[in-house]
Design a protein around this motif. Structure first.
Motif, short mmCIF file in Angstrom:
data_model
loop_
_atom_site.label_atom_id
_atom_site.label_comp_id
_atom_site.label_asym_id
_atom_site.label_seq_id
_atom_site.Cartn_x
_atom_site.Cartn_y
_atom_site.Cartn_z
N ALA A 149 -52.82 -116.78 20.33
CA ALA A 149 -51.56 -117.41 20.72
C ALA A 149 -51.64 -117.59 22.24
O ALA A 149 -51.66 -116.60 22.98
N ILE A 150 -51.75 -118.83 22.69
CA ILE A 150 -52.02 -119.11 24.10
C ILE A 150 -50.79 -119.75 24.74
O ILE A 150 -50.31 -120.79 24.28
N ALA A 151 -50.29 -119.13 25.79
CA ALA A 151 -49.10 -119.61 26.47
C ALA A 151 -49.44 -120.67 27.50
O ALA A 151 -50.48 -120.62 28.15
N ASN A 152 -48.52 -121.63 27.66
CA ASN A 152 -48.65 -122.53 28.80
C ASN A 152 -48.13 -121.83 30.05
O ASN A 152 -47.76 -120.65 30.02
N VAL A 153 -48.12 -122.51 31.17
CA VAL A 153 -47.87 -121.89 32.47
C VAL A 153 -46.44 -122.17 32.92
O VAL A 153 -45.96 -123.30 32.83
N PRO A 154 -45.73 -121.15 33.42
CA PRO A 154 -44.35 -121.37 33.86
C PRO A 154 -44.29 -122.17 35.17
O PRO A 154 -45.24 -122.20 35.95
N GLN A 155 -43.14 -122.78 35.36
CA GLN A 155 -42.87 -123.50 36.61
C GLN A 155 -42.13 -122.57 37.54
O GLN A 155 -40.93 -122.34 37.41
N ARG A 156 -42.87 -122.00 38.51
CA ARG A 156 -42.23 -121.10 39.45
C ARG A 156 -41.34 -121.88 40.42
O ARG A 156 -41.42 -123.12 40.50
#
Length: 351
Positions: A149-156
């Motif tokens: 299960a691979i998460a995308n990257v948050p927008q800091r």
């Protein structure tokens, strides 16, 4: 007499960076997803080379792990292994994952990586994607039935000087969403976790990126939604996604106690050194200190300090007196502070 066969526990390895590692005193999203597994009677065992959070400075990270929030379930502390560390990049983990798969033998990897690759300008979005694919390929060499299960990257929140970071993150997340179905195999499924859409850093983080109490739930909830997929063979039809409580349990810091506040007598050049020290507060990321000079009643602005010691050199024009006062408070990010300590007068000439 035969009973209902017990389903074997799924060996779960959380692979991540600081967002997953956490700081001493955090619950972490790893704990929140562990709670979800337990609440839904999904037998799991967490595996990996690490157990704790990052210790407070000055840290000896090679020798020990930091602790968790005081109220985490004692059973979690026996089962909190993971493969996450501050600063990790997909580029690095790509070359390290094989050893961990061979040693820890996970059945399922929950992967949260990629921000440091782009945030630190190590890789562009396409190269970050290539490194993530290489991570999957390398891991499969040691377990052809491994699930991901691979998460995308948050927008800091916005960082001065990195104005193009949001565009890079958007491009990577778009590429990842397109690529994940192609990486998936019948015996080794890969699914996307919509972390970016569910974890809003402006609201859920303590510093614009790393999750606070709310963000930990939001990230765990995003993973729980993905893990409901039949491909993971974890949930049944009645299993619900992780529920975020309202209100979220607040983080509480105890009030620090000043140990000593002293000023030296002036040296040959007329300068005096003011030193304030205080006891550690468990779960504090840092501390704030403020000084009130004796000649007026106006406090100086709170000054952030990483350690439990504050040193100020005072000029001959503004030497401390016994009327000077000091006060400190503990902090855990932008929104959590302890009560202010008692006000302490400066002792002169005892340093």
């Amino acid at each position: 007499m035969g009973g209902v066969p017990t389903r074997p526990a799924t060996r779960v390895m959380i692979v991540g960076d600081s967002i997953s590692h956490g700081r001493e005193g955090d619950w972490t999203w790893r704990y929140r997803i562990w709670e979800w597994f337990r609440r839904n009677d999904i037998p799991v065992v967490f595996v990996g080379p690490h157990k704790g959070t990052i210790p407070p400075p000055p840290e000896d990270s090679a020798a020990r792990d930091g602790g968790y929030a005081r109220d985490v379930d004692a059973e979690f502390l026996k089962d909190c292994y993971h493969f996450s560390w501050w600063g990790k990049q997909a580029l690095q983990v790509r070359d390290e994952i094989g050893k961990q798969i061979a040693t820890c033998k996970p059945d399922l990897c929950l992967v949260e990586l990629g921000f440091n690759d782009m945030g630190w300008c190590v890789s562009d979005p396409r190269t970050t994607l290539e490194n993530m694919q290489a991570l999957v390929t390398e891991a499969r060499l040691y377990n052809q039935a491994l699930k991901f299960a691979i998460a995308n990257v948050p927008q800091r929140t916005v960082i001065p000087g990195l104005g193009d970071l949001p565009a890079r993150v958007n491009e990577y997340n778009k590429l990842l969403a397109q690529a994940v179905p192609q990486w998936s195999q019948p015996s080794s499924p890969v699914a996307l976790v919509h972390l970016c859409e569910n974890y809003l850093c402006k609201e859920g983080s303590y510093d614009g990126l790393h999750p606070g109490a709310l963000g930990e739930y939001e990230i765990a909830q995003a993973f729980s939604r993905t893990l409901l997929s039949p491909a993971f063979s974890l949930a049944n039809r009645s299993t619900q996604e992780l529920h975020i409580p309202h209100p979220v349990p607040p983080r509480v810091l105890t009030t620090p106690k000043i140990i000593q506040a002293v000023a030296s007598t002036p040296n040959s050049a007329g300068w005096s050194r003011l030193t304030v020290t205080w006891d550690a507060v468990y779960g504090a990321y840092s501390y704030d200190i403020r000084i009130q000079p004796g000649h007026d009643q106006i406090w100086w602005t709170w000054h952030p300090v990483q350690d439990r010691r504050y040193v100020l050199w005072c000029s001959p024009m503004d030497l401390p007196t016994s009327d000077w006062k000091a006060q400190v408070r503990a902090t855990a990010g932008d929104h959590v502070t302890s009560n202010n300590s008692q006000v302490v007068n400066i002792i002169i000439g005892h340093e």
